[in-house]
Design a protein around this motif. Structure first.
Motif, PDB file in Angstrom:
ATOM      1  N   VAL A 302     -12.361  -1.470 -27.786  1.00  0.00           N
ATOM      2  CA  VAL A 302     -12.395  -2.841 -28.290  1.00  0.00           C
ATOM      3  C   VAL A 302     -13.845  -3.194 -28.549  1.00  0.00           C
ATOM      4  CG1 VAL A 302     -11.796  -5.247 -27.847  1.00  0.00           C
ATOM      5  CG2 VAL A 302     -10.330  -3.423 -26.956  1.00  0.00           C
ATOM      6  N   TYR A 303     -14.187  -3.386 -29.825  1.00  0.00           N
ATOM      7  CA  TYR A 303     -15.556  -3.740 -30.219  1.00  0.00           C
ATOM      8  C   TYR A 303     -15.624  -5.234 -30.555  1.00  0.00           C
ATOM      9  CZ  TYR A 303     -16.112   1.319 -30.773  1.00  0.00           C
ATOM     10  OH  TYR A 303     -16.149   2.678 -30.546  1.00  0.00           O
ATOM     11  N   ALA A 304     -16.794  -5.677 -30.934  1.00  0.00           N
ATOM     12  CA  ALA A 304     -16.990  -7.090 -31.256  1.00  0.00           C
ATOM     13  C   ALA A 304     -16.310  -7.489 -32.552  1.00  0.00           C
ATOM     14  CB  ALA A 304     -18.487  -7.404 -31.348  1.00  0.00           C
ATOM     15  N   ASP A 305     -15.942  -6.510 -33.392  1.00  0.00           N
ATOM     16  CA  ASP A 305     -15.335  -6.843 -34.684  1.00  0.00           C
ATOM     17  C   ASP A 305     -14.042  -6.083 -34.975  1.00  0.00           C
ATOM     18  OD1 ASP A 305     -16.476  -4.351 -34.913  1.00  0.00           O
ATOM     19  OD2 ASP A 305     -17.254  -4.679 -36.938  1.00  0.00           O
ATOM     20  N   ARG A 306     -13.521  -5.298 -33.998  1.00  0.00           N
ATOM     21  CA  ARG A 306     -12.326  -4.505 -34.282  1.00  0.00           C
ATOM     22  C   ARG A 306     -11.799  -3.861 -33.002  1.00  0.00           C
ATOM     23  NH1 ARG A 306     -16.776  -1.586 -34.911  1.00  0.00           N
ATOM     24  NH2 ARG A 306     -16.770   0.661 -34.460  1.00  0.00           N
ATOM     25  N   THR A 307     -10.596  -3.326 -33.101  1.00  0.00           N
ATOM     26  CA  THR A 307     -10.023  -2.510 -32.032  1.00  0.00           C
ATOM     27  C   THR A 307      -9.593  -1.184 -32.627  1.00  0.00           C
ATOM     28  OG1 THR A 307      -9.272  -4.357 -30.660  1.00  0.00           O
ATOM     29  CG2 THR A 307      -8.087  -2.277 -30.422  1.00  0.00           C
ATOM     30  N   GLU A 308      -9.927  -0.076 -31.961  1.00  0.00           N
ATOM     31  CA  GLU A 308      -9.594   1.257 -32.440  1.00  0.00           C
ATOM     32  C   GLU A 308      -8.759   2.007 -31.404  1.00  0.00           C
ATOM     33  OE1 GLU A 308     -13.467   2.176 -35.318  1.00  0.00           O
ATOM     34  OE2 GLU A 308     -13.202   3.297 -33.445  1.00  0.00           O
ATOM     35  N   ILE A 309      -7.769   2.726 -31.897  1.00  0.00           N
ATOM     36  CA  ILE A 309      -6.948   3.605 -31.063  1.00  0.00           C
ATOM     37  C   ILE A 309      -7.121   5.018 -31.590  1.00  0.00           C
ATOM     38  CG2 ILE A 309      -4.619   4.106 -30.226  1.00  0.00           C
ATOM     39  CD1 ILE A 309      -3.921   1.187 -31.084  1.00  0.00           C
ATOM     40  N   SER A 310      -7.631   5.905 -30.750  1.00  0.00           N
ATOM     41  CA  SER A 310      -7.902   7.284 -31.182  1.00  0.00           C
ATOM     42  C   SER A 310      -7.180   8.265 -30.272  1.00  0.00           C
ATOM     43  CB  SER A 310      -9.407   7.581 -31.144  1.00  0.00           C
ATOM     44  OG  SER A 310     -10.129   6.695 -31.987  1.00  0.00           O
ATOM     45  N   ASN A 311      -6.659   9.320 -30.869  1.00  0.00           N
ATOM     46  CA  ASN A 311      -6.048  10.381 -30.065  1.00  0.00           C
ATOM     47  C   ASN A 311      -6.396  11.748 -30.632  1.00  0.00           C
ATOM     48  OD1 ASN A 311      -3.806   9.456 -32.092  1.00  0.00           O
ATOM     49  ND2 ASN A 311      -3.227  11.537 -31.525  1.00  0.00           N
ATOM     50  N   PHE A 366      -2.751 -11.018 -40.183  1.00  0.00           N
ATOM     51  CA  PHE A 366      -3.883 -10.222 -39.725  1.00  0.00           C
ATOM     52  C   PHE A 366      -4.313  -9.247 -40.826  1.00  0.00           C
ATOM     53  CE2 PHE A 366      -1.705 -11.465 -35.809  1.00  0.00           C
ATOM     54  CZ  PHE A 366      -2.769 -11.954 -35.059  1.00  0.00           C
ATOM     55  N   LYS A 367      -5.553  -8.833 -40.774  1.00  0.00           N
ATOM     56  CA  LYS A 367      -6.066  -7.900 -41.778  1.00  0.00           C
ATOM     57  C   LYS A 367      -5.356  -6.556 -41.690  1.00  0.00           C
ATOM     58  CE  LYS A 367     -10.622  -9.632 -42.988  1.00  0.00           C
ATOM     59  NZ  LYS A 367     -12.031  -9.259 -43.234  1.00  0.00           N
ATOM     60  N   THR A 368      -5.317  -5.867 -42.825  1.00  0.00           N
ATOM     61  CA  THR A 368      -4.605  -4.588 -42.906  1.00  0.00           C
ATOM     62  C   THR A 368      -5.320  -3.513 -42.101  1.00  0.00           C
ATOM     63  OG1 THR A 368      -3.833  -5.131 -45.129  1.00  0.00           O
ATOM     64  CG2 THR A 368      -3.719  -2.815 -44.462  1.00  0.00           C
ATOM     65  N   PRO A 369      -4.636  -2.886 -41.154  1.00  0.00           N
ATOM     66  CA  PRO A 369      -5.249  -1.782 -40.396  1.00  0.00           C
ATOM     67  C   PRO A 369      -5.286  -0.510 -41.236  1.00  0.00           C
ATOM     68  CG  PRO A 369      -2.985  -2.090 -39.701  1.00  0.00           C
ATOM     69  CD  PRO A 369      -3.269  -3.176 -40.704  1.00  0.00           C
ATOM     70  N   GLY A 370      -6.050   0.458 -40.782  1.00  0.00           N
ATOM     71  CA  GLY A 370      -6.154   1.714 -41.527  1.00  0.00           C
ATOM     72  C   GLY A 370      -6.384   2.899 -40.609  1.00  0.00           C
ATOM     73  N   TRP A 371      -6.038   4.088 -41.130  1.00  0.00           N
ATOM     74  CA  TRP A 371      -6.190   5.322 -40.370  1.00  0.00           C
ATOM     75  C   TRP A 371      -7.294   6.188 -40.978  1.00  0.00           C
ATOM     76  CZ3 TRP A 371      -1.573   3.017 -41.450  1.00  0.00           C
ATOM     77  CH2 TRP A 371      -0.678   2.809 -40.394  1.00  0.00           C
ATOM     78  N   LYS A 372      -7.924   6.970 -40.135  1.00  0.00           N
ATOM     79  CA  LYS A 372      -8.853   7.993 -40.601  1.00  0.00           C
ATOM     80  C   LYS A 372      -8.738   9.197 -39.673  1.00  0.00           C
ATOM     81  CE  LYS A 372     -12.847   6.143 -38.054  1.00  0.00           C
ATOM     82  NZ  LYS A 372     -14.234   5.635 -38.155  1.00  0.00           N
ATOM     83  N   GLU A 373      -9.051  10.364 -40.199  1.00  0.00           N
ATOM     84  CA  GLU A 373      -8.937  11.595 -39.420  1.00  0.00           C
ATOM     85  C   GLU A 373     -10.219  12.402 -39.563  1.00  0.00           C
ATOM     86  OE1 GLU A 373      -5.700  15.213 -38.735  1.00  0.00           O
ATOM     87  OE2 GLU A 373      -5.764  14.163 -40.648  1.00  0.00           O
ATOM     88  N   ASN A 374     -10.838  12.706 -38.436  1.00  0.00           N
ATOM     89  CA  ASN A 374     -12.064  13.498 -38.426  1.00  0.00           C
ATOM     90  C   ASN A 374     -12.041  14.450 -37.244  1.00  0.00           C
ATOM     91  OD1 ASN A 374     -13.628  12.384 -40.670  1.00  0.00           O
ATOM     92  ND2 ASN A 374     -13.684  10.492 -39.467  1.00  0.00           N
ATOM     93  N   TYR A 375     -12.315  15.728 -37.516  1.00  0.00           N
ATOM     94  CA  TYR A 375     -12.441  16.723 -36.451  1.00  0.00           C
ATOM     95  C   TYR A 375     -11.241  16.703 -35.501  1.00  0.00           C
ATOM     96  CZ  TYR A 375     -17.231  16.693 -38.174  1.00  0.00           C
ATOM     97  OH  TYR A 375     -18.333  16.755 -38.979  1.00  0.00           O
ATOM     98  N   ASN A 376     -10.047  16.656 -36.101  1.00  0.00           N
ATOM     99  CA  ASN A 376      -8.796  16.726 -35.339  1.00  0.00           C
ATOM    100  C   ASN A 376      -8.571  15.494 -34.463  1.00  0.00           C
ATOM    101  OD1 ASN A 376      -6.417  18.224 -34.994  1.00  0.00           O
ATOM    102  ND2 ASN A 376      -7.092  18.981 -33.003  1.00  0.00           N
ATOM    103  N   VAL A 377      -9.189  14.388 -34.813  1.00  0.00           N
ATOM    104  CA  VAL A 377      -8.991  13.120 -34.101  1.00  0.00           C
ATOM    105  C   VAL A 377      -8.469  12.092 -35.097  1.00  0.00           C
ATOM    106  CG1 VAL A 377     -10.082  11.239 -32.834  1.00  0.00           C
ATOM    107  CG2 VAL A 377     -10.787  13.606 -32.405  1.00  0.00           C
ATOM    108  N   LEU A 378      -7.352  11.469 -34.772  1.00  0.00           N
ATOM    109  CA  LEU A 378      -6.775  10.434 -35.621  1.00  0.00           C
ATOM    110  C   LEU A 378      -7.119   9.069 -35.023  1.00  0.00           C
ATOM    111  CD1 LEU A 378      -4.917   9.790 -38.070  1.00  0.00           C
ATOM    112  CD2 LEU A 378      -3.015   9.688 -36.435  1.00  0.00           C
ATOM    113  N   PRO A 383      -8.909  -4.324 -37.898  1.00  0.00           N
ATOM    114  CA  PRO A 383     -10.085  -5.177 -38.127  1.00  0.00           C
ATOM    115  C   PRO A 383      -9.923  -6.551 -37.473  1.00  0.00           C
ATOM    116  CG  PRO A 383      -9.283  -4.199 -40.180  1.00  0.00           C
ATOM    117  CD  PRO A 383      -8.229  -3.964 -39.144  1.00  0.00           C
ATOM    118  N   GLU A 384     -11.017  -7.044 -36.905  1.00  0.00           N
ATOM    119  CA  GLU A 384     -11.121  -8.402 -36.357  1.00  0.00           C
ATOM    120  C   GLU A 384     -10.219  -8.646 -35.147  1.00  0.00           C
ATOM    121  OE1 GLU A 384     -10.648 -11.270 -39.464  1.00  0.00           O
ATOM    122  OE2 GLU A 384     -12.420 -10.592 -40.554  1.00  0.00           O
ATOM    123  N   ILE A 385      -9.602  -7.620 -34.590  1.00  0.00           N
ATOM    124  CA  ILE A 385      -8.818  -7.786 -33.368  1.00  0.00           C
ATOM    125  C   ILE A 385      -9.747  -7.492 -32.205  1.00  0.00           C
ATOM    126  CG2 ILE A 385      -6.817  -7.045 -32.057  1.00  0.00           C
ATOM    127  CD1 ILE A 385      -6.231  -8.524 -34.698  1.00  0.00           C
TER     128      ILE A 385
END
Length: 479
Positions: A302-311, A366-378, A383-385
């Motif tokens: 949880v950052y100051a401007d977003r929340t990220e879920i990574s696995n 709420f703003k549209t969330p998005g996915w990205k994949e780098n080095y086998n991490v999704l 945004p803004e959560i």
């Protein structure tokens, strides 16, 4: 719901193939053959109430027929497989959608016959296909989920959660019989040859990280827009899957809070985050993460401007980021865990979680969330959560509380942020509203308010008994 419309639209754009079939009419016998063939293949969807020209004709007595389908498939497909039977309304007409994953216990049979998909047809398997299905079954028994946990005993499992899962399963499969919780695990492939499997330990272990340390989930709250050595809270969730799900959702509910508005005599509450969407994102990460790797992880930041879920594990082969924006075929990395979560109603139709994430955010503003994949991490980003509503608060807490007050824990700092954010969003507010918002005692709330007042972050305005709290502005500080 909007997500259901998207699912149906996506299916109607496709032609019948080895993973999809659309019918205006079907018997229970025909449905069972198709679903058995899907399970023996790569999974699939059967949509009822649409003719060959894709015209919506609906399905008569859909509610009762849905129940009939559920019962018939549960009684006649062997072994039991997770089958999702859903009733939708589309263009004001009822449709039935039956969705299944690829089975993890192939081969599956219906009326003592084993079916497979050949293009858009269901055909009984021949000798060569049977040999391949049996070989796939053997390979499945040697994947990570079904490997034994050395030195684990039945006493290492949470029998209460197992019993709850078994009882939920029996509600939709009343003809199934289990001698006890251990027998349920044996029949579901979670105890093999007397050994507790990895999947069983992650699902139901009292202390799963003792045996599988990479199964923990980490949640970190940062005061800035990027990861730094300074954080507001760093928490590990190290229970079994069901314990972690409950603890994480309870924590996030308190962390993000809700907005209370009073208009006249009416009081309305709205959570400050897309609850269903975030829930889907966390569940997807839990179920699809790669537990096999010792460096595997799941992280919620949880950052100051977003929340990220990574696995760790990335997308399975055959699935792209673009596929997540539409109804797609779910390729399960952990089918045994997914089946138990399906039984407990934590997950629904195969391949629809990402659609639900997008539509729920849109529907709730709420703003549209998005996915990205780098080095086998999704990574899934919302945004803004965030619980951090104001940069001045971060600076005030870090400089004031951290440097001037001894013994303040990370938990207290988090709750101070929640209170400040609540006051800022709903200013001015009564003490009783704050108490309800964080669900703490009068004494605890008063103590927190004194800390915020001492550091010039809030002020009390109005009469002693009827006054309210508001955020201190630069002007009020000067006054």
């Amino acid at each position: 719901m909007e997500s259901n419309d998207l699912i149906i639209k996506n299916l109607l754009q496709q032609d019948a193939n080895d993973r999809i079939e659309i019918k205006a009419n079907a018997t229970l016998d025909g449905i069972a053959k198709t679903i058995t063939a899907f399970i023996n293949g790569r999974g699939g969807d059967l949509l009822l109430g649409v003719d060959e020209s894709k015209k919506i004709v609906g399905w008569n007595n859909a509610h009762q027929y849905r129940t009939d389908i559920q019962n018939y498939l549960a009684e006649n497909i062997v072994p039991t497989a997770p089958v999702s039977v859903n009733l939708f309304e589309y263009n004001s007409k009822p449709l039935i959608l039956i969705s299944v994953w690829e089975g993890s216990n192939k081969p599956y049979s219906y009326n003592l016959k084993i079916y497979q998909r050949t293009g858009s047809r269901n055909v009984p398997v021949d000798a060569n296909a049977m040999t391949k299905l049996i070989e796939n079954r053997k390979n499945a028994d040697f994947n990570w989920e079904r490997m034994p946990v050395l030195a684990a005993e039945i006493e290492d499992l949470d029998l209460y959660e197992i019993k709850k899962t078994m009882e939920t399963f029996l509600l939709s499969n009343p003809n199934k019989k289990f001698a006890d919780e251990e027998n349920f695990l044996i029949q579901k492939g979670l105890i093999i040859n007397g050994n507790i499997t990895n999947a069983c330990m992650v699902l139901f272990g009292k202390n799963p990280t003792r045996f599988i340390p990479q199964s923990k989930i980490r949640l970190t709250v940062y005061p800035e827009k990027q990861a730094t050595n300074t954080f507001l809270e760093d928490k590990l969730f190290d229970s079994h899957i069901f314990g972690n799900i409950t603890a994480i959702f309870d924590y996030l509910d308190a962390l993000f809070g809700k907005t209370i508005r009073i208009e006249g005599l009416l009081r309305t509450e709205k959570k400050n985050y897309p609850e269903i969407a975030l829930r889907e994102g966390i569940l997807n990460a839990i179920i699809h993460r790669d537990y096999h790797s010792s460096k595997g992880f799941m992280q919620i930041n949880v950052y100051a401007d977003r929340t990220e879920i990574s696995n760790y594990g990335g997308l399975p082969e055959g699935i792209s980021i673009a596929d997540l924006k539409k109804k797609h075929y779910s390729i399960l990395r952990n089918p045994d865990m997914a089946e138990m979560c399906f039984i407990r109603h934590y997950i629904e139709m195969a391949g629809t979680g990402s659609i639900r994430i997008l539509s729920e955010c849109k529907r709730n503003g709420f703003k549209t969330p998005g996915w990205k994949e780098n080095y086998n991490v999704l990574t899934l980003t919302f945004p803004e959560i965030t619980c951090l509503k104001n940069e001045g608060l971060n600076e005030g807490l870090n400089e004031g509380i951290n440097s001037n007050i001894e013994g303040i824990s990370e938990v207290v700092k988090r709750e101070l942020i929640i209170i400040y954010s609540f006051i800022k969003t709903n200013s001015p507010v009564k003490v009783s509203d704050i108490q309800q918002h964080i669900n703490k005692s009068d004494a605890t709330v008063e103590r927190y308010l004194k800390i915020l007042k001492k550091h010039g972050l809030i002020e009390y305005v109005g009469a002693k008994k009827t006054g309210k709290y508001r955020v201190m502005t630069d002007r009020s500080r000067e006054d």
